[in-house]
Design an enzyme around this catalytic site. Sequence first.
Site, mmCIF file in Angstrom:
data_model
loop_
_atom_site.group_PDB
_atom_site.id
_atom_site.type_symbol
_atom_site.label_atom_id
_atom_site.label_comp_id
_atom_site.label_asym_id
_atom_site.label_seq_id
_atom_site.Cartn_x
_atom_site.Cartn_y
_atom_site.Cartn_z
ATOM 1 C CE LYS A 54 -4.440 -1.467 0.172
ATOM 2 N NZ LYS A 54 -5.389 -1.144 -0.843
ATOM 3 C CB SER A 304 -1.271 -8.311 -0.913
ATOM 4 O OG SER A 304 -2.309 -8.949 -0.339
#
Length: 403
Positions: A54, A304
């Site tokens: 992110k 992720s």
Amino acid sequence: MIETVTVQDVEAARIALKGVARETPLRPARWLADKVGGPVDLKCENLQRAGSFKIRGAYTRMVRLSEEERARGVVAASAGNHAQGVALAASMLGISATVFMPVGAPLPKVAATRGYGAEIRFIGTAIDECLVAAQEFADETGAILIHPFDHKDIVAGQGTVGLEILEQRPDVKTIVVCTGGGGLLAGIAVAVKAVRPDVRIVGVQAAGAAAYPGSLAVHHPVSLASMSTMADGIAVGRPGDVPFALIDDLVDQVVVVDDETIARALVLTLERGKLVVEPAGAAGLAAVLDDPAAFEPPVVVVVSGGNVDPLLLLRVIRHGLAAAGRYSTLTVRMPDRPGSLASLLAALAAADANVVEVEHARADPKLHLDEVQIEVQVETRGPEHRDEVLARLAREGFHVTTG
């Protein structure tokens, strides 16, 4: 008009991220390669700064704000990973940040977000409610909303993962990407398809929060009525407009996986890959475990994020072990007399099952006065051994139910 994203945008984001985002490693996953029939690598964004990909999108978005916009501060909505990315980027750029998080957000993610200097406000139980609150805050205060996935700069920043994959594994044939709102999947698709249109790109969603398959079927975003999954990081009720248009055009397939397979993938990644991965980050691995023949090697699976609450990790590990046939809860009703428990434990020992915990229940109204219910948690070596244990108990006259 919905803004689009080009590979030039992704390349520009990579320049902006130099010295900010790490180039995360590819690690071979031989335990998956054996199933797929060729090389499988993990793109370890769980080792990224702030524990997930992110920071790439958040910093790309925020570094392009004007001085006047930076002075107004930023606001975000997140279950945790985007919150940390925004908070870290804001601290690096000297911008004040407010983050709306769902009630019950994982405590380590909350603590890390605060640690980077952001103000946290709790509202609702889902990211969609937080997004509404964040937009209202932006309208009232003038703060700039840093959307978790629905902005071209966010998508471009996340797409830098794709550029790295092409450099680290030039012969890649399939890229598997966990998917919530779609920013990571869209960005990778833009970066990869511009250079290697032959690479197959597969998005993966949790079955309890799978907004993309239905939306792709009608070629526009459709909101889910409800969601339920342990993979909170990809629990998004509606695809973003910007990433959806790109995914609809560029992505080859979006598949779904259930929580049991996600839990099993998380345990295997911890056990065999020596990596701590959150449930959302294990979704791509779960898809490969579900149907290894569907992924042409060399395969790169994007892991992720690794921001997982230790208490959740304990529950997920137990759930994953149960799904893999290595941990079972057996409930046995038997006569309440001396020696009954000993006979059950002897049978389990003879079957080579390791007893972890034993509980008695005598007050259940469903039991007869001379009965006891014993709940035994046991470790087994896998599905075949578990079935052997159950068969042995049945042969010796024990009435067993599993859970």
